[in-house]
Motif scaffolding. Structure first.
Motif, PDB file in Angstrom:
ATOM      1  N   GLY A   1      89.129  20.194   5.556  1.00  0.00           N
ATOM      2  CA  GLY A   1      90.126  19.446   6.324  1.00  0.00           C
ATOM      3  C   GLY A   1      90.822  20.220   7.421  1.00  0.00           C
ATOM      4  N   ILE A   2      90.391  21.445   7.715  1.00  0.00           N
ATOM      5  CA  ILE A   2      91.086  22.250   8.733  1.00  0.00           C
ATOM      6  C   ILE A   2      90.981  21.588  10.097  1.00  0.00           C
ATOM      7  CG2 ILE A   2      91.223  24.496   9.867  1.00  0.00           C
ATOM      8  CD1 ILE A   2      91.890  24.754   6.980  1.00  0.00           C
ATOM      9  N   GLU A   3      89.742  21.324  10.532  1.00  0.00           N
ATOM     10  CA  GLU A   3      89.545  20.761  11.870  1.00  0.00           C
ATOM     11  C   GLU A   3      90.112  19.347  11.963  1.00  0.00           C
ATOM     12  OE1 GLU A   3      88.447  22.285  14.410  1.00  0.00           O
ATOM     13  OE2 GLU A   3      87.259  23.985  13.741  1.00  0.00           O
ATOM     14  N   ARG A   4      90.160  18.645  10.840  1.00  0.00           N
ATOM     15  CA  ARG A   4      90.628  17.260  10.853  1.00  0.00           C
ATOM     16  C   ARG A   4      92.143  17.161  10.886  1.00  0.00           C
ATOM     17  NH1 ARG A   4      87.772  15.937   7.065  1.00  0.00           N
ATOM     18  NH2 ARG A   4      89.169  15.825   5.284  1.00  0.00           N
ATOM     19  N   HIS A   5      92.837  18.076  10.203  1.00  0.00           N
ATOM     20  CA  HIS A   5      94.290  17.915  10.033  1.00  0.00           C
ATOM     21  C   HIS A   5      95.142  18.900  10.822  1.00  0.00           C
ATOM     22  CE1 HIS A   5      93.501  14.870   7.120  1.00  0.00           C
ATOM     23  NE2 HIS A   5      93.031  15.689   6.196  1.00  0.00           N
ATOM     24  N   VAL A   6      94.616  20.067  11.153  1.00  0.00           N
ATOM     25  CA  VAL A   6      95.397  21.005  11.968  1.00  0.00           C
ATOM     26  C   VAL A   6      95.244  20.589  13.426  1.00  0.00           C
ATOM     27  CG1 VAL A   6      95.716  23.400  12.679  1.00  0.00           C
ATOM     28  CG2 VAL A   6      95.097  22.867  10.317  1.00  0.00           C
ATOM     29  N   PRO A   7      96.326  20.271  14.131  1.00  0.00           N
ATOM     30  CA  PRO A   7      96.203  19.750  15.501  1.00  0.00           C
ATOM     31  C   PRO A   7      95.579  20.769  16.447  1.00  0.00           C
ATOM     32  CG  PRO A   7      98.495  20.260  14.991  1.00  0.00           C
ATOM     33  CD  PRO A   7      97.738  20.380  13.705  1.00  0.00           C
ATOM     34  N   ASP A   8      94.761  20.269  17.394  1.00  0.00           N
ATOM     35  CA  ASP A   8      94.116  21.144  18.372  1.00  0.00           C
ATOM     36  C   ASP A   8      95.109  21.695  19.383  1.00  0.00           C
ATOM     37  OD1 ASP A   8      91.608  20.768  17.252  1.00  0.00           O
ATOM     38  OD2 ASP A   8      91.204  18.996  18.469  1.00  0.00           O
TER      39      ASP A   8
ATOM     40  N   VAL B   1      86.593  31.415  -2.052  1.00  0.00           N
ATOM     41  CA  VAL B   1      87.985  30.984  -1.890  1.00  0.00           C
ATOM     42  C   VAL B   1      87.993  29.693  -1.084  1.00  0.00           C
ATOM     43  CG1 VAL B   1      90.198  31.530  -0.806  1.00  0.00           C
ATOM     44  CG2 VAL B   1      88.938  33.305  -2.039  1.00  0.00           C
ATOM     45  N   ASP B   2      88.760  28.717  -1.554  1.00  0.00           N
ATOM     46  CA  ASP B   2      88.888  27.448  -0.838  1.00  0.00           C
ATOM     47  C   ASP B   2      90.198  27.429  -0.057  1.00  0.00           C
ATOM     48  OD1 ASP B   2      86.791  25.175  -2.014  1.00  0.00           O
ATOM     49  OD2 ASP B   2      87.140  26.858  -3.359  1.00  0.00           O
ATOM     50  N   VAL B   3      90.105  26.987   1.200  1.00  0.00           N
ATOM     51  CA  VAL B   3      91.284  26.799   2.041  1.00  0.00           C
ATOM     52  C   VAL B   3      91.338  25.317   2.387  1.00  0.00           C
ATOM     53  CG1 VAL B   3      92.503  27.535   4.115  1.00  0.00           C
ATOM     54  CG2 VAL B   3      90.929  29.112   2.982  1.00  0.00           C
TER      55      VAL B   3
END
Length: 641
Positions: free
Chosen positions: A459-466, A611-613
């Motif tokens: 979910g990093i690319e989906r939820h952290v704003p560009d 490790v999961d982020v």
């Protein structure tokens, strides 16, 4: 969802576009090599071949100076699949003129077609890279760029080989075969373009300004708005500079220093090694980056290029001991495999260098400006290519006479040119990484984290704003947490950290370079605390990401401690979106407090442990409280401490 970049080659949203751009690069090189073949087939004089050698590169590159400003605006205004079809139809028209030139043995007609082929490439250039963020998911951007660079490198190589063989194999029918070949490739590109799915225009309301000079200046200015983008553009142009110097020297290097003599096979072999290396490096980027835009690969690519360029000089600084060698005979010579490895290594690290730069430009440029920014990149690339071509010639001259005055010149051999290029590349890389520490900091975090752990991102690319401000909140398990998050999130993060850790000798330089924000408790040092909140607010006002570990300390038992109210004070001042994140499976790794002080620096129980982020949906800053954010992070982490 595609799990590997090659899966994109089976999907309509990518494959037709990939085919068009690869066929375009293939056509350019088949055509240019076919003209050379025609000149030899006709038995023209050395003067005419020299005229072509001087005119052809200038005619092809000139449209990038003249029309990139207009091309960027057109690519921004029109729906992109329509523009791709328009350019491929234009390609057919240009190659029809070229076919007539081949049949009539007319060099002026062929050179005119070459100029318009440059116009065609100028129009297609802004679409080539600006379409990718529209058709690919954020986590596919690095892999997609890697495929494009790989396809371009191999298409150039195969195009040169095919174009060079046409007149050798077709004999008396060479002009007819060349005419049919370029037309067939142009039609193939058109039919591939018909399958490109619709893609919205970046700025359909844009009013096109037709004066090319001021528009080119404006687009160059667009590339300089953000520091990281500006220096990524500089890096891409430097890639073209290095590539131009290297590839322009390869024919003579293969002849004099590899022992090829008058045979072309060793030149093609050397070019193949460089091109294949570039393709491999481009394809490796996605795997090494963990499917994020990882600019930490840029320093690795830069210094790898320098290392192999240095070794290319030391591998053979003088002439080849043997001449008139074919590929097999060359490989039997002492030191030949070292030269082959160096050429491949330069290409490989070139791919690692340029792909993340293109991905960063695409990810951090607003979509309504991206085509114009790419046009600006093309203008700057053209400038660097011309400079590289001129410098490559100048460095090898012994003297230059201007107005009756003789000026001494370096008079370098080709291996010495490679040595000078290695030194220049190292200095340019150090300069870029000095003025943009983000590149080097990403490299350090990438090396450390990828050495110790195998990260799995969710979910990093989906939820952290560009772009734009946001607060990242996360559970705090080990002293490596900030580095793990830095290696997982494509954007730079301003972490808030305890001031005593910030002031640790040696580490202080790293924290200051990373622009961490030191903070103290209200009872410890109210002034440090006040300055910290002011700096956090200023960073958010500037559109940056701020990382906070609201527990205030490392967990002592693996459980998540209650979140403190400091995050609420931040949001009271500036209610920006908050992205809850969780680190999973870190408790049993090194640097946690699971073991005693002396045991903390042990290696993980499983080397490079998984490790999961995990990133959750952003929370409105006006509604976010410490308790709510704690609950979100607990839910994301689950039972995997």
């Amino acid at each position: 969802m595609a799990h590997h970049q090659t899966d994109l080659l089976r999907q309509r949203r990518f494959l037709p576009f990939f085919s068009v751009q690869s066929l375009g690069a293939f056509l350019d090189n088949v055509y240019r090599q076919s003209i050379i073949g025609l000149l030899f087939w006709m038995g023209v004089s050395t003067e005419e071949r020299t005229l072509y050698a001087n005119l052809a590169p200038a005619l092809f590159i000139l449209p990038f100076f003249l029309f990139s400003g207009i091309a960027g605006q057109i690519a921004e205004k029109l729906e992109k699949s329509r523009l791709i079809r328009i350019t491929t139809v234009m390609g057919i028209a240009v190659m029809a003129v070229a076919a007539v030139g081949f049949l009539l043995h007319s060099l002026p007609l062929l050179l005119a077609a070459l100029f318009f082929l440059g116009v065609h490439s100028t129009l297609f250039g802004p679409v080539k890279y600006s379409i990718l963020p529209s058709v690919l998911k954020p986590e596919e951007l690095t892999g997609g760029n890697g495929l494009v660079e790989m396809g371009t490198s191999l298409s150039i190589l195969v195009g040169m080989i095919v174009g060079g063989l046409i007149f050798q194999l077709a004999g008396a029918h060479g002009p007819q075969v060349a005419a049919l070949a370029v037309l067939a490739i142009a039609f193939a590109a058109y039919f591939a373009s018909r399958a490109v799915p619709p893609c919205d225009a970046g700025a359909p309301e844009l009013k096109i300004q037709w004066n090319p000079i001021p528009e080119s200046v404006r687009m160059l200015a667009l590339t300089r708005r953000q520091l990281a983008v500006r220096n990524s553009v500089l890096g891409v142009s430097w890639f073209w500079f290095v590539g131009t110097v290297l590839t322009s020297q390869l024919p003579a290097y293969a002849e004099l220093h590899m022992g090829g003599g008058q045979h072309q096979s060793l030149y093609i072999f050397a070019l193949a090694l460089f091109s294949i290396g570039t393709g491999i490096g481009s394809m490796l980027c996605e795997r090494l980056s963990g499917r994020v835009v990882e600019i930490g690969l840029v320093p690795l690519g830069a210094f790898g290029m320098s290392a192999f360029l240095f070794d290319l000089y030391f591998a053979r600084s003088g002439a080849s001991p043997a001449t008139d060698l074919g590929v097999i005979d060359f490989l039997r010579q002492p030191g030949s495999w070292r030269i082959a490895l160096d050429l491949t290594g330069v290409g490989l690290f070139t791919g690692l260098f340029v792909v993340p730069l293109f991905a960063l430009i695409q990810s951090r440029t607003p979509k309504r400006e991206l085509s114009r920014v790419i046009a600006g990149v093309n203008i700057q690339n053209a400038i660097f290519i011309v400079l590289a071509a001129g410098l490559g010639v100048a460095l090898q001259m012994k003297s230059l006479t201007l107005g009756g005055i003789t000026v001494p010149m370096p008079g370098l051999s080709i291996p010495q040119v490679f040595l000078a290029l290695a030194i220049a590349n190292t200095l340019v890389a150090l300069w870029i990484f000095t003025i943009v520490p983000e590149f080097f900091m990403r490299f350090l975090s990438w090396v450390l984290v990828r050495t110790l752990y195998r990260l799995k991102l969710h979910g990093i690319e989906r939820h952290v704003p560009d772009e734009g401000p946001a607060v990242i909140v996360c559970n705090h398990v080990t002293y490596m947490d900030a580095l793990v998050l830095s290696a997982s999130i494509p954007r730079p993060i301003r972490f808030v950290m305890y001031y005593k850790i910030f002031n640790v000798p040696v580490m202080r330089w790293i924290f200051r370079t990373a622009k961490a924000i030191p903070i103290a408790g209200a009872k410890e040092d109210p002034e440090i605390m006040r300055r910290a909140f002011e700096e956090i607010d200023a960073a958010l006002a500037d559109g940056q990401l701020v990382g906070i570990f609201p527990e205030g300390a490392l967990t002592r038992d693996g459980a998540i401690a209650p979140f403190k109210a400091g995050v609420e004070k931040v949001l009271e001042r500036r209610p920006v979106p908050v992205v809850p994140m969780a680190l999973k499976n870190m408790w049993t790794s090194m640097w946690s407090k699971r073991d005693g002080r002396l045991a903390r620096m042990r290696v993980p129980r499983r080397f490079r442990a998984h490790v999961d982020v995990v990133a959750g949906e952003p929370v409105d800053g006006r509604e976010a409280g410490a308790a709510m954010l704690e609950a979100r992070v607990r839910a994301l982490r689950g039972d995997a401490a």
